[in-house]
Design an enzyme around this catalytic site. Structure first.
Site, mmCIF file in Angstrom:
data_model
loop_
_atom_site.group_PDB
_atom_site.id
_atom_site.type_symbol
_atom_site.label_atom_id
_atom_site.label_comp_id
_atom_site.label_asym_id
_atom_site.label_seq_id
_atom_site.Cartn_x
_atom_site.Cartn_y
_atom_site.Cartn_z
ATOM 1 N N GLY A 1 -8.132 -16.121 -0.787
ATOM 2 C CA GLY A 1 -7.011 -16.062 0.155
ATOM 3 C C GLY A 1 -6.375 -14.692 0.100
ATOM 4 O O GLY A 1 -7.038 -13.709 -0.217
ATOM 5 N N ALA B 1 -16.675 -18.417 -8.801
ATOM 6 C CA ALA B 1 -16.502 -19.550 -7.887
ATOM 7 C C ALA B 1 -15.072 -20.061 -8.036
ATOM 8 O O ALA B 1 -14.484 -19.997 -9.118
ATOM 9 C CB ALA B 1 -17.501 -20.645 -8.233
ATOM 10 N N ASP C 1 10.999 4.113 5.440
ATOM 11 C CA ASP C 1 10.896 2.709 5.863
ATOM 12 C C ASP C 1 12.032 2.423 6.838
ATOM 13 O O ASP C 1 13.158 2.892 6.655
ATOM 14 C CB ASP C 1 10.963 1.757 4.660
ATOM 15 C CG ASP C 1 10.339 0.409 4.988
ATOM 16 O OD1 ASP C 1 9.232 0.118 4.495
ATOM 17 O OD2 ASP C 1 10.950 -0.349 5.782
ATOM 18 N N VAL D 1 0.832 -1.199 0.000
ATOM 19 C CA VAL D 1 0.000 0.000 0.000
ATOM 20 C C VAL D 1 0.874 1.260 0.000
ATOM 21 O O VAL D 1 0.680 2.169 -0.807
ATOM 22 C CB VAL D 1 -0.962 -0.023 1.217
ATOM 23 C CG1 VAL D 1 -1.664 1.312 1.397
ATOM 24 C CG2 VAL D 1 -1.990 -1.130 1.032
ATOM 25 N N LYS E 1 15.767 -2.295 2.368
ATOM 26 C CA LYS E 1 14.665 -1.929 1.469
ATOM 27 C C LYS E 1 14.878 -0.508 0.939
ATOM 28 O O LYS E 1 14.695 -0.244 -0.254
ATOM 29 C CB LYS E 1 13.358 -2.009 2.239
ATOM 30 C CG LYS E 1 12.187 -2.391 1.407
ATOM 31 C CD LYS E 1 11.022 -2.668 2.323
ATOM 32 C CE LYS E 1 9.796 -3.064 1.591
ATOM 33 N NZ LYS E 1 8.636 -3.121 2.473
ATOM 34 N N ASN F 1 -14.449 -4.994 2.355
ATOM 35 C CA ASN F 1 -13.727 -6.256 2.147
ATOM 36 C C ASN F 1 -14.568 -7.460 2.566
ATOM 37 O O ASN F 1 -14.571 -8.493 1.893
ATOM 38 C CB ASN F 1 -12.395 -6.254 2.910
ATOM 39 C CG ASN F 1 -11.258 -5.732 2.042
ATOM 40 O OD1 ASN F 1 -11.481 -5.248 0.939
ATOM 41 N ND2 ASN F 1 -10.040 -5.820 2.537
ATOM 42 N N LEU G 1 -17.784 -12.682 -8.296
ATOM 43 C CA LEU G 1 -18.708 -13.818 -8.203
ATOM 44 C C LEU G 1 -18.103 -15.041 -8.900
ATOM 45 O O LEU G 1 -18.833 -15.917 -9.334
ATOM 46 C CB LEU G 1 -20.056 -13.468 -8.833
ATOM 47 C CG LEU G 1 -21.014 -12.612 -8.002
ATOM 48 C CD1 LEU G 1 -22.276 -12.280 -8.799
ATOM 49 C CD2 LEU G 1 -21.412 -13.297 -6.689
ATOM 50 N N CYS H 1 -5.508 -10.022 2.774
ATOM 51 C CA CYS H 1 -6.565 -9.089 3.194
ATOM 52 C C CYS H 1 -7.861 -9.770 3.615
ATOM 53 O O CYS H 1 -8.276 -9.650 4.762
ATOM 54 C CB CYS H 1 -6.834 -8.090 2.078
ATOM 55 S SG CYS H 1 -5.362 -7.151 1.656
HETATM 56 C C1 UGA Z 1 -8.623 -7.077 -1.645
HETATM 57 C C2 UGA Z 1 -9.718 -6.089 -2.123
HETATM 58 O O1 UGA Z 1 -10.236 -6.540 -3.376
HETATM 59 C C3 UGA Z 1 -9.143 -4.678 -2.286
HETATM 60 O O2 UGA Z 1 -10.180 -3.780 -2.644
HETATM 61 C C4 UGA Z 1 -8.520 -4.255 -0.946
HETATM 62 O O3 UGA Z 1 -7.928 -2.970 -1.042
HETATM 63 C C5 UGA Z 1 -7.451 -5.265 -0.549
HETATM 64 O O4 UGA Z 1 -8.064 -6.570 -0.435
HETATM 65 C C6 UGA Z 1 -6.873 -4.836 0.772
HETATM 66 O O5 UGA Z 1 -7.607 -4.829 1.771
HETATM 67 O O6 UGA Z 1 -5.706 -4.414 0.820
HETATM 68 P P1 UGA Z 1 -6.573 -8.376 -2.808
HETATM 69 O O7 UGA Z 1 -6.503 -9.154 -1.523
HETATM 70 O O8 UGA Z 1 -5.332 -7.777 -3.361
HETATM 71 O O9 UGA Z 1 -7.627 -7.151 -2.659
HETATM 72 O O10 UGA Z 1 -7.141 -9.358 -3.938
HETATM 73 P P2 UGA Z 1 -8.567 -9.658 -4.579
HETATM 74 O O11 UGA Z 1 -8.490 -9.375 -6.021
HETATM 75 O O12 UGA Z 1 -9.653 -9.034 -3.817
HETATM 76 O O13 UGA Z 1 -8.659 -11.260 -4.389
HETATM 77 C C7 UGA Z 1 -8.731 -11.859 -3.091
HETATM 78 C C8 UGA Z 1 -8.929 -13.367 -3.219
HETATM 79 O O14 UGA Z 1 -10.235 -13.671 -3.706
HETATM 80 C C9 UGA Z 1 -7.974 -14.046 -4.186
HETATM 81 O O15 UGA Z 1 -7.560 -15.293 -3.638
HETATM 82 C C10 UGA Z 1 -8.808 -14.254 -5.435
HETATM 83 O O16 UGA Z 1 -8.351 -15.278 -6.260
HETATM 84 C C11 UGA Z 1 -10.154 -14.557 -4.809
HETATM 85 N N1 UGA Z 1 -11.322 -14.291 -5.694
HETATM 86 C C12 UGA Z 1 -11.565 -13.032 -6.134
HETATM 87 C C13 UGA Z 1 -12.196 -15.323 -6.001
HETATM 88 O O17 UGA Z 1 -11.996 -16.503 -5.597
HETATM 89 N N2 UGA Z 1 -13.290 -15.057 -6.784
HETATM 90 C C14 UGA Z 1 -13.553 -13.801 -7.236
HETATM 91 O O18 UGA Z 1 -14.580 -13.616 -7.925
HETATM 92 C C15 UGA Z 1 -12.668 -12.757 -6.912
#
Ligand code: UGA
Length: 432
Positions: free
Chosen positions: A257, A252, A30, A11, A35, A208, A250, A260
């Site tokens: 994971g 599946a 940092d 971030v 780093k 989230n 959405l 976040c």
């Molecule tokens: C998530 C949120 O989407 C961000 O908006 C937020 O800022 C971030 O957390 C955070 O709190 O820092 P991120 O964890 O980077 O982002 O990734 P995502 O794209 O949200 O995916 C999370 C998990 O859900 C992944 O394992 C992904 O493969 C899975 N996923 C996502 C699904 O299984 N199905 C989906 O339809 C979408």
């Protein structure tokens, strides 16, 4: 504007780089000397598409500076962002020690009015605690404001999400910092929501958790679809085209994971409990997610019968596409479960293999292959665990010949079941 960012994780670094990209002068602080040296030399500690160019361009333009000194950061800028980790603790609560220690440090360096902005994901009421801490540790009675400004970027799309945000949330307890915060974000042309600090902090956990809920909903539907002989992708598309629902998040899968969703769900459940509410709905989201992985592993076991000494290819180790991040990755969880059953793995990920080596056992049971197609050589089955788009380009004819038995377990629904069967595979995906 002159801006300081404390913490150069995902971030902090992406935010700093994008602020510099739109013309602000950014000092990134940092505590890790290695780093800072790497970043000063133009290196990037993470894989994030597009980030290296933005960092290089802005370092060269003199708009992006790196230092180890919080004092320098506080002196350089009127607005100080805190973007340090808020890791989970075993009971699901959030470890706030990094935030608290940065708040104390910043307080010790305050000599003139500063806006201290929390960008890390934090429990509601953190702004109040940071304010108390700064009041307690500042050396003079200098004025300051604490603002909550949660970040919504996704790993793998971080630069894009930051440059074109859906919205910017600014939580304040007085009007004084609002103009400066709006000025920082004006180049991004996004709707800006100004609200109170507690609401801003809650927006992040609420968003989230809701996104995780959408995924668990699709995953629960996938169970029904399998039992009914329907196709979950058709069902979620048909639902999602209703504007009130939306098609995104959405998909599946074998479960969500990353660093976040799992952490934020636990934190939000814990926060709610402390506020006197048992958020059972979110507990169910967690349960469905855990079940989804268990069901995927069972599917593999049911088909291969005994896993001991079976060779299984695994495509994908990162928790999602476009990243080398393996923290709380469903793919790593899958590998560990298969290894526990005695299977031997051939694994491939375009970016995450180095980081995965730290989590998977260094033994002859895990073989890292350098090219995607080689992952199928001699295996009894292939499991697809990450939705990297290039996996759809797998040479299927070659895979069909090179596999000992042509069985594919697709945890990301990358292929068409009818076509895979036509090609001679036993193909098991999610909810279809
Ligand atoms: C998530 C949120 O989407 C961000 O908006 C937020 O800022 C971030 O957390 C955070 O709190 O820092 P991120 O964890 O980077 O982002 O990734 P995502 O794209 O949200 O995916 C999370 C998990 O859900 C992944 O394992 C992904 O493969 C899975 N996923 C996502 C699904 O299984 N199905 C989906 O339809 C979408």
């Amino acid at each position: 504007m002159k801006i300081t960012i404390i913490g150069t994780g995902y971030v902090g670094l992406v935010t700093g780089a994008c602020f510099a990209e739109v013309g602000h002068t950014v000092t990134c602080v940092d505590a890790d000397p290695k780093k800072v040296a790497l970043l000063q030399a133009g290196g990037i500690p993470i894989y994030e598409p597009g980030l290296d160019e933005v960092v290089r361009r802005n370092v060269a333009a003199g708009r992006l500076l790196f230092t180890q000194s919080t004092g320098e950061g506080v002196a350089n800028s009127e607005v100080i962002f805190i973007a340090v980790p808020t890791p989970p603790q075993p009971d699901g609560s959030v470890d706030m020690s990094y935030i608290e220690s940065v708040a104390r440090e910043v307080a010790g360096h305050l000599t003139a009015y500063r806006i201290i902005v929390d960008k890390s994901t934090v429990p509601v009421k953190t702004g109040e605690k940071v304010t108390e801490t700064i009041k307690r540790y500042r050396k003079t009675s200098v004025d300051f404001d604490v603002v909550s400004n949660p970040e919504f970027l996704r790993e793998g799309f971080a630069v894009e999400d930051l440059m074109k945000p859906d919205r910017v949330v600014i939580g304040v307890s007085s009007q004084r910092p609002v103009a400066a915060m709006k000025e920082i974000y004006s180049p991004f042309n996004a709707p800006i929501i100004v609200t109170d600090t507690n609401s801003a902090e809650l927006i992040k956990h609420a968003a989230n958790s809701f996104l995780a809920l959408k995924i668990s909903y699709a995953n629960a539907l996938s169970v029904i679809c399998e039992a009914a002989g329907a196709n979950v992708q058709e069902v979620t598309r048909g639902m999602g085209l209703d504007n009130r629902i939306g098609t995104r998040f959405l998909q599946a899968s074998l479960g969500f994971g990353g660093s976040c969703f799992p952490k934020d769900l636990s934190a939000f459940i814990h926060i709610s409990e402390e506020l006197g509410y048992d958020f059972q709905l979110l507990k169910e989201v967690q349960r469905i997610n855990a079940d989804q992985m268990a069901r995927f592993v069972k599917k593999i076991q049911d088909n291969l019968w005994v896993l001991r000494d079976k060779r299984i290819g695994v495509l994908g180790l990162a928790f999602k596409q476009n990243t080398d991040d393996v923290r709380t990755s469903p793919a790593i969880d899958l590998c560990q479960r298969l290894l526990k059953e005695g299977a031997k793995l051939r694994v491939y990920d375009p970016e995450a293999m180095e980081k995965a080596k730290a989590l998977l056992p260094a033994s002859d049971t895990v073989e890292y292959v350098a090219d995607m197609d080689a992952v199928t050589d001699g295996v009894d089955a292939l499991a697809i665990a990450t939705e990297w788009p290039q996996f759809t380009k797998l040479d299927l004819a070659r895979a069909r010949k090179s596999m000992r038995t042509p069985i594919i377990f697709d945890g990301r629904n990358l292929f068409d079941p009818a076509e895979m069967e036509k090609l001679g595979f036993i193909y098991k995906s999610i909810g279809r």
